[in-house]
Design a protein around this motif. Structure first.
Motif, mmCIF file in Angstrom:
data_model
loop_
_atom_site.group_PDB
_atom_site.id
_atom_site.type_symbol
_atom_site.label_atom_id
_atom_site.label_comp_id
_atom_site.label_asym_id
_atom_site.label_seq_id
_atom_site.Cartn_x
_atom_site.Cartn_y
_atom_site.Cartn_z
ATOM 1 N N GLY A 64 6.132 2.669 1.282
ATOM 2 C CA GLY A 64 4.052 2.158 1.863
ATOM 3 C C GLY A 64 4.760 1.429 2.535
ATOM 4 N N ARG A 79 1.225 -1.156 0.202
ATOM 5 C CA ARG A 79 0.196 -0.233 -0.280
ATOM 6 C C ARG A 79 0.681 1.418 -0.137
ATOM 7 N NH1 ARG A 79 -2.725 0.764 5.009
ATOM 8 N NH2 ARG A 79 -1.715 -1.057 5.530
ATOM 9 N N SER A 80 0.674 2.177 -0.839
ATOM 10 C CA SER A 80 1.575 3.140 -1.356
ATOM 11 C C SER A 80 0.660 4.371 -1.953
ATOM 12 C CB SER A 80 2.970 3.480 -1.754
ATOM 13 O OG SER A 80 2.435 2.649 -2.801
ATOM 14 N N ASP A 81 0.807 5.846 -1.792
ATOM 15 C CA ASP A 81 0.625 6.975 -1.641
ATOM 16 C C ASP A 81 1.381 7.021 -3.312
ATOM 17 O OD1 ASP A 81 3.106 8.157 -1.297
ATOM 18 O OD2 ASP A 81 2.045 8.818 0.916
ATOM 19 N N PRO A 82 0.708 8.210 -3.791
ATOM 20 C CA PRO A 82 1.653 8.658 -5.912
ATOM 21 C C PRO A 82 2.603 8.828 -5.129
ATOM 22 C CG PRO A 82 -0.993 9.600 -5.481
ATOM 23 C CD PRO A 82 -0.337 8.816 -4.233
ATOM 24 N N GLN A 130 4.780 7.879 -3.079
ATOM 25 C CA GLN A 130 5.749 6.767 -2.581
ATOM 26 C C GLN A 130 5.460 5.821 -4.108
ATOM 27 O OE1 GLN A 130 3.402 5.617 0.533
ATOM 28 N NE2 GLN A 130 4.668 6.395 1.957
ATOM 29 N N ARG A 155 -1.266 3.728 -11.721
ATOM 30 C CA ARG A 155 -2.700 2.994 -11.064
ATOM 31 C C ARG A 155 -1.840 1.904 -11.412
ATOM 32 N NH1 ARG A 155 -7.870 4.710 -10.471
ATOM 33 N NH2 ARG A 155 -7.817 4.602 -13.258
#
Length: 478
Positions: free
Chosen positions: A389, A248-251, A253, A325
């Motif tokens: 992440g 799980r990572s944000d943009p 990361q 994504r």
């Protein structure tokens, strides 16, 4: 010389020999699906598709090879009592020149590694890491037409004087007198029995078929291989390929993660993949095997052309394939401990030639489970240390159990005629000659003393090249 098997081991050996040789292949020029089905094995152990890599055809297992290459680590050759009673009788440096020659045969330019500037983030991230280090896979995919297929690549070898190929010929007997093998008996594609005589014999078949043939020979001739009977067929291994969870990572990361751990392509060059493996000191401390970790990026549904365009352009230009994504899946390949309770033997069922089928009893033990678990946990800590992440671990991987739902086949079948300095701990010596025989050698995945995490084809080629050099010295001394 007679060489049984035309996969990466047999064809590499034949191409490097300066002496006359005949290569005997049970399949035909292309993948022989009829033969493939007729000579199936019996599985009595952990669920696995044993026969998916027992390919009959000129080129053997390379007919389904991904072209992925990496050498064994120095660490893999060490004596590790929690992995095996005895390690390799040779060291990594004994294969250095032969690895280089194997890469040359595959058209891989070692000097290009690392070629992409994108490897730098991974190198910096692992420079002082105590648990994980970076590793690189090279792909034999430079030329148009895809991956290397050994039958096609080495077909020209058999137009040279003294080099012969007999295909569609199934070996049904090994004729041995005392310590010396005198001949192989084969049934050819016209269903005729033929006797192949030679001064030296090399079994270069796949792991399961090599063990099946030698076990059948030992059953029919109890005095022939008595010295190695204790380990013949024992210590069968495969790499465990584990679906160890997702990241799980944000943009902020996700993009650095893609630049760090990924496959990189560039037209006219060999593709490269950057991943991680266990630091030897960490593996020794935890008393686990070796393991590697890579990421697979699965595009999400509902992507627009804007999501795909950067990835397409990046691949065409040899840059990072940059997805906006994707689901980030974690894949771990782990080494297995060498266990006598994991073995290949002979089944009661027979094939159409009256030969016993192979019975494979594959075991996953406590060390194997701990290796996968510790690698998964180490990668989770790596992500947090570098703010890349969070790892959603697979809950079905633990030191106590690994569910079949999160395990896949690697098709990396190893062991059964392991290399050792003594018949008490193996089947072939450091020069790959069967202990107690005068002129019988084995080369292929079955001779691996331990498995490491590395895809085995490059090491199989290196061992075949080393054997060719050794046999050349033997011939010169006569």
């Amino acid at each position: 010389m007679a060489i049984l098997g035309s996969g990466p081991a047999g064809l590499t050996l034949a191409s490097k020999l300066n002496s006359d040789c005949v290569v005997i292949e049970s399949g035909h020029w292309d993948l022989d699906l009829k033969n493939h089905r007729e000579f199936h094995s019996i599985n009595s152990g952990e669920p696995t598709d044993i026969d998916s890599v027992r390919l009959r055809g000129v080129g053997g297992a390379s007919l389904r090879w991904s072209g992925r290459c990496i050498a064994l680590d120095d660490y893999d050759f060490e004596d590790r009592e929690w992995i095996a009673e005895a390690g390799w009788p040779i060291a990594r440096h004994d294969l250095d020149d032969h690895y280089a020659e194997a890469l040359r045969l595959l058209g891989i330019d070692e000097t290009e590694n690392p070629r992409f500037a994108n490897h730098m983030p991974l190198g910096e991230a692992t420079r002082h890491d105590r648990e994980l280090r970076h590793c690189t896979w090279l792909f034999a995919d430079r030329k148009p037409g895809g991956m290397v297929r050994f039958g096609k690549k080495f077909r020209g070898e058999f137009t040279r004087p003294g080099k012969h190929l007999i295909y569609g010929a199934h070996c049904v007997d090994v004729v041995q007198e005392g310590e010396a093998v005198r001949a192989l008996k084969v049934i050819d594609r016209a269903n005729r029995m033929r006797t192949i005589k030679a001064r030296r014999f090399v079994i270069a078949s796949g792991c399961v078929e090599t063990c099946r043939l030698l076990l059948a020979h030992d059953r029919a001739n109890p005095a022939a291989l008595g010295k190695v009977r204790a380990w013949l067929g024992r210590g069968f291994m495969q790499h465990l390929r584990l679906d160890a969870g997702s990241v799980r990572s944000d943009p902020g990361q996700f993009h650095p993660l893609q630049r760090m751990l990924n496959i990189f392509h560039k037209p006219g060059h060999n593709s490269q993949e950057f991943g991680l493996s266990l630091e030897p000191a960490f593996a020794r401390e935890k008393k686990v095997g070796n393991a590697s970790i890579i990421l697979r990026y699965v595009p999400e549904r509902g992507l627009s052309p804007l999501d795909w365009t950067p990835s397409i352009m990046g691949r065409l230009l040899g840059r990072t394939p940059h997805l906006r994504r994707a689901k980030v899946m974690v894949e771990i390949d782990t080494e297995q401990a060498v266990s006598p309770s994991s073995f290949i033997s002979l089944a009661e069922q027979k094939d159409k030639y009256g030969q016993p089928r192979a019975l494979v009893h594959w075991v996953i033990d406590e060390v194997d489970r701990r290796t996968g678990f510790e690698a998964m946990r180490a990668f989770g800590r790596f992500l947090q240390r570098h703010e890349l992440g969070l790892l959603d671990e697979c809950q079905e991987i633990s030191p106590d159990a690994i569910s079949s739902h999160c395990r896949r086949d690697t098709l990396h079948q190893l062991g059964g005629t392991r290399m050792s300095d003594s018949a008490a701990t193996g089947v072939v010596d450091r020069d790959l000659k069967v202990h107690g025989t005068a002129n019988l050698w084995v080369v292929g995945g079955s001779v691996f003393s331990t498995g490491g995490h590395a895809n085995p084809t490059l090491t199989i080629m290196a061992l075949a090249n080393r054997l060719a050099h050794h046999l050349g010295k033997v011939s010169s001394a006569r």
